[in-house]
Every structure is written in structure tokens, then in C-alpha cells.
Design an enzyme around this catalytic site. Structure first.
Site, short mmCIF file in Angstrom:
data_model
loop_
_atom_site.label_atom_id
_atom_site.label_comp_id
_atom_site.label_asym_id
_atom_site.label_seq_id
_atom_site.Cartn_x
_atom_site.Cartn_y
_atom_site.Cartn_z
N GLY A 13 0.79 -1.22 0.00
CA GLY A 13 0.00 0.00 0.00
C GLY A 13 0.83 1.27 0.00
CB CYS A 14 4.40 1.98 0.62
SG CYS A 14 5.60 3.33 0.45
CB VAL A 15 2.04 6.22 -2.63
CG1 VAL A 15 2.12 6.96 -3.95
CG2 VAL A 15 0.60 6.18 -2.12
CB THR A 38 2.75 1.46 -5.67
OG1 THR A 38 2.21 0.76 -4.54
CG2 THR A 38 1.92 1.15 -6.90
#
Length: 119
Positions: free
Chosen positions: A11-13, A16
Site C-alpha cells: 500500500g506504500c505509494v 508502488t
């Protein structure tokens, strides 16, 4: 292509975006949840290489941001123990390409592995 094992916080932008860049360069990226991986002390130190343990702290970890951890007055052994029990403290991503391991995203270093494989 040697797979790139990418230890991330799901979920870490930023993680990603980093994975997308690697895929765009043709890498086979295998995502692994850093927060659920149980590293030994030596396994984690392998990722840090020549960096100091303090250079491998995630500055956005809650106890760092909230100044609950006094990095300057905490020994590297204590910080390493905290990282092992609370992996959110580890600077992300951790990357393994074959037997080569490192902490943090360095696209140039990763691309060097691709060039070596092509030659």
C-alpha cells in the site's frame, strides 16, 4: 532475467511507483511484505551493506516522526533490535537481486545488474 525480490510495505505509494519503474525496465519483480518477513540480525545486516544502521532507518516511521526514538542517543545494536521487532523502522524497499542485497531504491544500481546480465 534474475528476479528482483522487492521487500515493501503493501500500500506504500512510493513502493508502488518504484515497482512500476522496475517492471517498465523489464525486471521480474517479486513483491514481498517487509512487515511480515522475519529476518535474522545477519540477514538484515546483509541488506545494509556498508551503510550504518542509522542510515537505514525509515524517517517516516511513527516512532521516528513522533520523536519517541532518539536516534542519536540510541546504539546501533538497540536500533537493529528495534528494526527486527518493528520492521516499519526499516528504510524501504529492501531489494535482493541474486546474492546482491541493498537497502533503499537506487535505480542506477539496479540497472547495473540488468546490464551485466545482457553482456
Amino acid at each position: 532475467m534474475i528476479p528482483v525480490i522487492f521487500y515493501e510495505k503493501p500500500g506504500c505509494v512510493n513502493n508502488t511507483k518504484q515497482k512500476k519503474r522496475l517492471v517498465d525496465f523489464g525486471f521480474n519483480v517479486i513483491s514481498t511484505n517487509l512487515l511480515k518477513t522475519n529476518f535474522s540480525k545477519n540477514q538484515l545486516l546483509d541488506f545494509f551493506g556498508k551503510k550504518s544502521i542509522k542510515d537505514c532507518i525509515n524517517p517516516n516511521a511513527p516512532i521516528v516522526k513522533n520523536k519517541e526514538l532518539d536516534i542519536e542517543n540510541t546504539s546501533e545494536d538497540e536500533i537493529l533490535s528495534l528494526m527486527l521487532s518493528n520492521p516499519i523502522l526499516i528504510k524501504r524497499p529492501l531489494i535482493a537481486i541474486g546474492s546482491n542485497k541493498f537497502c533503499g531504491f537506487d535505480l542506477t544500481k539496479i540497472l547495473d545488474f540488468k546490464l551485466k546480465e545482457i553482456k
